[in-house]
Write a protein that holds these residues in place. Structure first.
Motif, PDB file in Angstrom:
ATOM      1  N   PHE A   1      23.479 -64.197  58.529  1.00  0.00           N
ATOM      2  CA  PHE A   1      24.620 -65.110  58.607  1.00  0.00           C
ATOM      3  C   PHE A   1      24.996 -65.574  57.215  1.00  0.00           C
ATOM      4  O   PHE A   1      24.149 -66.018  56.445  1.00  0.00           O
ATOM      5  CB  PHE A   1      24.265 -66.311  59.494  1.00  0.00           C
ATOM      6  N   VAL A   2      26.277 -65.446  56.902  1.00  0.00           N
ATOM      7  CA  VAL A   2      26.811 -65.903  55.626  1.00  0.00           C
ATOM      8  C   VAL A   2      27.896 -66.921  55.940  1.00  0.00           C
ATOM      9  O   VAL A   2      28.887 -66.595  56.612  1.00  0.00           O
ATOM     10  CB  VAL A   2      27.395 -64.737  54.798  1.00  0.00           C
ATOM     11  N   ASN A   3      27.681 -68.145  55.484  1.00  0.00           N
ATOM     12  CA  ASN A   3      28.606 -69.240  55.787  1.00  0.00           C
ATOM     13  C   ASN A   3      28.937 -69.287  57.275  1.00  0.00           C
ATOM     14  O   ASN A   3      30.098 -69.393  57.675  1.00  0.00           O
ATOM     15  CB  ASN A   3      29.869 -69.158  54.940  1.00  0.00           C
ATOM     16  N   ALA A   4      27.905 -69.174  58.093  1.00  0.00           N
ATOM     17  CA  ALA A   4      27.968 -69.286  59.559  1.00  0.00           C
ATOM     18  C   ALA A   4      28.663 -68.112  60.248  1.00  0.00           C
ATOM     19  O   ALA A   4      28.920 -68.162  61.442  1.00  0.00           O
ATOM     20  CB  ALA A   4      28.628 -70.596  59.976  1.00  0.00           C
ATOM     21  N   ILE A   5      28.921 -67.039  59.528  1.00  0.00           N
ATOM     22  CA  ILE A   5      29.532 -65.837  60.104  1.00  0.00           C
ATOM     23  C   ILE A   5      28.463 -64.751  60.206  1.00  0.00           C
ATOM     24  O   ILE A   5      27.783 -64.447  59.224  1.00  0.00           O
ATOM     25  CB  ILE A   5      30.705 -65.326  59.236  1.00  0.00           C
TER      26      ILE A   5
ATOM     27  N   VAL B   1      26.684 -60.838  51.307  1.00  0.00           N
ATOM     28  CA  VAL B   1      27.894 -61.568  50.916  1.00  0.00           C
ATOM     29  C   VAL B   1      29.049 -60.590  50.736  1.00  0.00           C
ATOM     30  O   VAL B   1      30.177 -60.853  51.182  1.00  0.00           O
ATOM     31  CB  VAL B   1      27.660 -62.388  49.631  1.00  0.00           C
ATOM     32  N   LEU B   2      28.788 -59.461  50.118  1.00  0.00           N
ATOM     33  CA  LEU B   2      29.823 -58.438  49.920  1.00  0.00           C
ATOM     34  C   LEU B   2      30.375 -57.952  51.256  1.00  0.00           C
ATOM     35  O   LEU B   2      31.582 -57.788  51.416  1.00  0.00           O
ATOM     36  CB  LEU B   2      29.263 -57.271  49.114  1.00  0.00           C
ATOM     37  N   ARG B   3      29.507 -57.732  52.229  1.00  0.00           N
ATOM     38  CA  ARG B   3      29.954 -57.293  53.548  1.00  0.00           C
ATOM     39  C   ARG B   3      30.817 -58.365  54.207  1.00  0.00           C
ATOM     40  O   ARG B   3      31.770 -58.078  54.900  1.00  0.00           O
ATOM     41  CB  ARG B   3      28.726 -56.976  54.405  1.00  0.00           C
TER      42      ARG B   3
END
Length: 91
Positions: free
Chosen positions: A11-15, A29-31
Motif C-alpha cells: 500500500f502506497v498512500n493507502a492505495i 511508489v513508481l507503480r
C-alpha cells in the motif's frame, strides 16, 4: 517446495499496488505514481513506513507493506550567529 509469489500487494498512500516479489519501496511508489517516484529520486519527497519513519528507497517490500510519502525537509546550511547566540556563555 512452495513457489514464491509472483507479485505481492503493498500500500502506497493507502492505495493497493501489486508489485513483483523482490521489488523495492521505490518500485512500489513508481507503480503507484511515476511523478511521485521522480520526486523521491530528486529528494523532494521521502518514503516512510507505516509509523512515519523514513526508509531506504531500496528496501525490499513484503506483502502488506505500508508506505507513505512526505515532503522532504530541506536543511539550510550552518546556523547563523543569531541561532547559536543563546548557546554560548560569556566568561
Amino acid at each position: 517446495m512452495s513457489e514464491q509469489p509472483r507479485s505481492v500487494r503493498v500500500f502506497v498512500n493507502a492505495i493497493a499496488v501489486d508489485v513483483p516479489a523482490g521489488a523495492s519501496a521505490l518500485d512500489a511508489v513508481l507503480r503507484w505514481n511515476a511523478d511521485e517516484a521522480a520526486a523521491v529520486t530528486r529528494g523532494d519527497r521521502v518514503i516512510t513506513d507505516s509509523r512515519g519513519l523514513p526508509i531506504a528507497t531500496d528496501l525490499r517490500v513484503s506483502a502488506g507493506s505500508i508506505f507513505r510519502l512526505v515532503a522532504a525537509r530541506k536543511r539550510s546550511g550552518a546556523p547563523t550567529g543569531d541561532e547559536v547566540a543563546g548557546d554560548s556563555e560569556d566568561a
